[in-house]
Design a protein around this motif. Sequence first.
Motif, mmCIF file in Angstrom:
data_model
loop_
_atom_site.group_PDB
_atom_site.id
_atom_site.type_symbol
_atom_site.label_atom_id
_atom_site.label_comp_id
_atom_site.label_asym_id
_atom_site.label_seq_id
_atom_site.Cartn_x
_atom_site.Cartn_y
_atom_site.Cartn_z
ATOM 1 N N THR A 15 9.473 37.131 -20.692
ATOM 2 C CA THR A 15 8.241 36.346 -20.737
ATOM 3 C C THR A 15 7.324 36.841 -21.850
ATOM 4 O OG1 THR A 15 8.304 35.839 -18.370
ATOM 5 C CG2 THR A 15 6.160 35.754 -19.444
ATOM 6 N N GLY A 16 7.188 38.162 -21.967
ATOM 7 C CA GLY A 16 6.356 38.719 -23.029
ATOM 8 C C GLY A 16 6.868 38.350 -24.403
ATOM 9 N N LEU A 17 8.186 38.386 -24.582
ATOM 10 C CA LEU A 17 8.783 38.047 -25.874
ATOM 11 C C LEU A 17 8.549 36.580 -26.222
ATOM 12 C CD1 LEU A 17 10.567 39.068 -28.221
ATOM 13 C CD2 LEU A 17 12.562 38.324 -26.886
ATOM 14 N N THR A 18 8.775 35.687 -25.259
ATOM 15 C CA THR A 18 8.591 34.259 -25.528
ATOM 16 C C THR A 18 7.113 33.899 -25.696
ATOM 17 O OG1 THR A 18 8.602 33.735 -23.151
ATOM 18 C CG2 THR A 18 10.710 33.615 -24.321
ATOM 19 N N THR A 19 6.227 34.675 -25.084
ATOM 20 C CA THR A 19 4.797 34.429 -25.248
ATOM 21 C C THR A 19 4.381 34.647 -26.698
ATOM 22 O OG1 THR A 19 4.265 35.050 -22.975
ATOM 23 C CG2 THR A 19 2.483 35.191 -24.574
ATOM 24 N N VAL A 20 4.844 35.729 -27.288
ATOM 25 C CA VAL A 20 4.475 36.044 -28.668
ATOM 26 C C VAL A 20 5.206 35.150 -29.665
ATOM 27 C CG1 VAL A 20 4.509 37.836 -30.452
ATOM 28 C CG2 VAL A 20 3.918 38.434 -28.110
ATOM 29 N N LEU A 21 6.514 34.994 -29.493
ATOM 30 C CA LEU A 21 7.305 34.261 -30.479
ATOM 31 C C LEU A 21 7.167 32.749 -30.373
ATOM 32 C CD1 LEU A 21 10.649 36.291 -30.572
ATOM 33 C CD2 LEU A 21 8.769 36.319 -32.216
ATOM 34 N N PHE A 22 6.931 32.231 -29.157
ATOM 35 C CA PHE A 22 6.936 30.785 -28.972
ATOM 36 C C PHE A 22 5.686 30.230 -28.309
ATOM 37 C CE2 PHE A 22 11.293 32.454 -28.773
ATOM 38 C CZ PHE A 22 11.799 31.864 -29.937
ATOM 39 N N GLY A 23 4.753 31.098 -27.949
ATOM 40 C CA GLY A 23 3.507 30.631 -27.350
ATOM 41 C C GLY A 23 3.647 30.123 -25.941
ATOM 42 N N PHE A 24 4.767 30.436 -25.276
ATOM 43 C CA PHE A 24 5.020 29.893 -23.939
ATOM 44 C C PHE A 24 4.023 30.386 -22.894
ATOM 45 C CE2 PHE A 24 9.867 29.003 -24.472
ATOM 46 C CZ PHE A 24 9.551 27.924 -25.283
ATOM 47 N N MET A 167 3.419 21.280 -25.704
ATOM 48 C CA MET A 167 2.781 20.124 -26.324
ATOM 49 C C MET A 167 1.993 20.528 -27.569
ATOM 50 S SD MET A 167 1.554 18.104 -22.883
ATOM 51 C CE MET A 167 1.290 16.520 -23.667
ATOM 52 N N THR A 168 1.328 21.671 -27.523
ATOM 53 C CA THR A 168 0.519 22.073 -28.673
ATOM 54 C C THR A 168 1.374 22.515 -29.857
ATOM 55 O OG1 THR A 168 0.264 24.322 -27.799
ATOM 56 C CG2 THR A 168 -1.461 22.727 -27.263
ATOM 57 N N VAL A 169 2.495 23.182 -29.601
ATOM 58 C CA VAL A 169 3.343 23.616 -30.715
ATOM 59 C C VAL A 169 3.904 22.417 -31.480
ATOM 60 C CG1 VAL A 169 5.482 24.810 -31.352
ATOM 61 C CG2 VAL A 169 3.881 25.888 -29.783
ATOM 62 N N PRO A 170 4.537 21.423 -30.816
ATOM 63 C CA PRO A 170 4.974 20.242 -31.573
ATOM 64 C C PRO A 170 3.813 19.507 -32.243
ATOM 65 C CG PRO A 170 6.073 20.329 -29.451
ATOM 66 C CD PRO A 170 5.001 21.373 -29.414
ATOM 67 N N LEU A 171 2.661 19.429 -31.576
ATOM 68 C CA LEU A 171 1.496 18.758 -32.159
ATOM 69 C C LEU A 171 1.067 19.438 -33.459
ATOM 70 C CD1 LEU A 171 -1.007 16.877 -32.117
ATOM 71 C CD2 LEU A 171 -2.118 18.582 -30.667
ATOM 72 N N LEU A 172 0.877 20.751 -33.409
ATOM 73 C CA LEU A 172 0.431 21.485 -34.592
ATOM 74 C C LEU A 172 1.521 21.552 -35.654
ATOM 75 C CD1 LEU A 172 -1.478 24.387 -32.807
ATOM 76 C CD2 LEU A 172 -2.444 22.351 -33.897
ATOM 77 N N ARG A 173 2.759 21.583 -35.210
ATOM 78 C CA ARG A 173 3.881 21.574 -36.150
ATOM 79 C C ARG A 173 3.855 20.302 -36.988
ATOM 80 N NH1 ARG A 173 7.441 24.741 -38.897
ATOM 81 N NH2 ARG A 173 9.586 23.989 -38.801
ATOM 82 N N ARG A 174 3.588 19.192 -36.317
ATOM 83 C CA ARG A 174 3.568 17.910 -37.036
ATOM 84 C C ARG A 174 2.274 17.687 -37.823
ATOM 85 N NH1 ARG A 174 6.796 16.256 -32.435
ATOM 86 N NH2 ARG A 174 8.899 15.887 -33.224
ATOM 87 N N THR A 183 2.793 28.543 -33.063
ATOM 88 C CA THR A 183 3.000 29.301 -31.827
ATOM 89 C C THR A 183 1.858 30.290 -31.583
ATOM 90 O OG1 THR A 183 4.425 30.846 -33.055
ATOM 91 C CG2 THR A 183 5.512 29.084 -31.840
ATOM 92 N N ALA A 184 1.275 30.812 -32.667
ATOM 93 C CA ALA A 184 0.122 31.708 -32.510
ATOM 94 C C ALA A 184 -1.052 30.959 -31.892
ATOM 95 C CB ALA A 184 -0.284 32.288 -33.866
ATOM 96 N N MET A 185 -1.293 29.717 -32.347
ATOM 97 C CA MET A 185 -2.395 28.919 -31.820
ATOM 98 C C MET A 185 -2.160 28.518 -30.366
ATOM 99 S SD MET A 185 -4.192 28.709 -34.666
ATOM 100 C CE MET A 185 -3.128 28.045 -35.924
ATOM 101 N N ALA A 186 -0.906 28.448 -29.952
ATOM 102 C CA ALA A 186 -0.593 28.058 -28.577
ATOM 103 C C ALA A 186 -1.108 29.068 -27.567
ATOM 104 C CB ALA A 186 0.920 27.874 -28.414
ATOM 105 N N ASN A 187 -1.222 30.327 -27.951
ATOM 106 C CA ASN A 187 -1.683 31.356 -27.021
ATOM 107 C C ASN A 187 -3.120 31.148 -26.565
ATOM 108 O OD1 ASN A 187 0.365 33.693 -28.778
ATOM 109 N ND2 ASN A 187 0.767 32.870 -26.758
#
Length: 268
Positions: A15-24, A167-174, A183-187
Amino acid sequence: MLTSFSTLLLFGCLTGLTTVLFGFGGGFVTVPVVYGVLTATAPAGTDAMHVAVATSAAVMVVNAAAAALAQWRAGRLRRAYVWPLAAFIVIGAAAGSLVATLVDGTALRLLFAAYLLVTIADSALRKGFLSLPRHTRPKPLGRGITTLGGMGIGLVAGGLGVGGSVMTVPLLRRRGLAMAEATAMANPLSVPVAVAGTLVYALAPTAPAGTGQFGYIDLTAAAALLTGSLPTIAMARRVTARVPDRVHSTVYVALLVVVLIVMVGTGA
């Protein structure tokens, strides 16, 4: 009990790894894991799905805040993409969490799986996520995206206990942001979802009374997950910028596929 704690501790590290790398923030890992553990160990009649979603929200408060602080110190956060979007997300999250307490656990699990499936298809099939055109310049968020989009993100994320990253990662990606930035902004954008969801689930009048629970939140499970996740967040923040953008986006989608398979399998 010891086996369950060890399992949660191990997945807390993931969970910690995916939080940093993917904003989950933890939701896409903690919901199926807590659901699976409770299904296998809890007494009959336990509302495993609602407890899993509530516990996920509580864990995300801490994980997302810790990761957001780390990303801010690394200089990866852009205020224009965080505020005022976060304000509208929290409005939707409060409504989504309240509705979720009134929905049957099986229906909630099916909604969770359906949401994953739609997200995977959208990210893999529609252009603009897996790779960005060269010389792409980031675009600002429009008023409609900030207001209605923000409330929609909060509604879905709060109801399913998954933060807002999916939702925020695909939104900001596009909008033209690299995966490391998106992914940083997703946190920080997951924090209001987690806070609103935690309060609603903790104070829900429909929550059963039980030892080691605060409303629907399983305190023991939350403690085990955080014990694994927080040290991992501190270590993983150093490698985010080193992951190639195309690899970053592809692994993001692949992880969603894995979580969907696990979620469907645990509910079979």
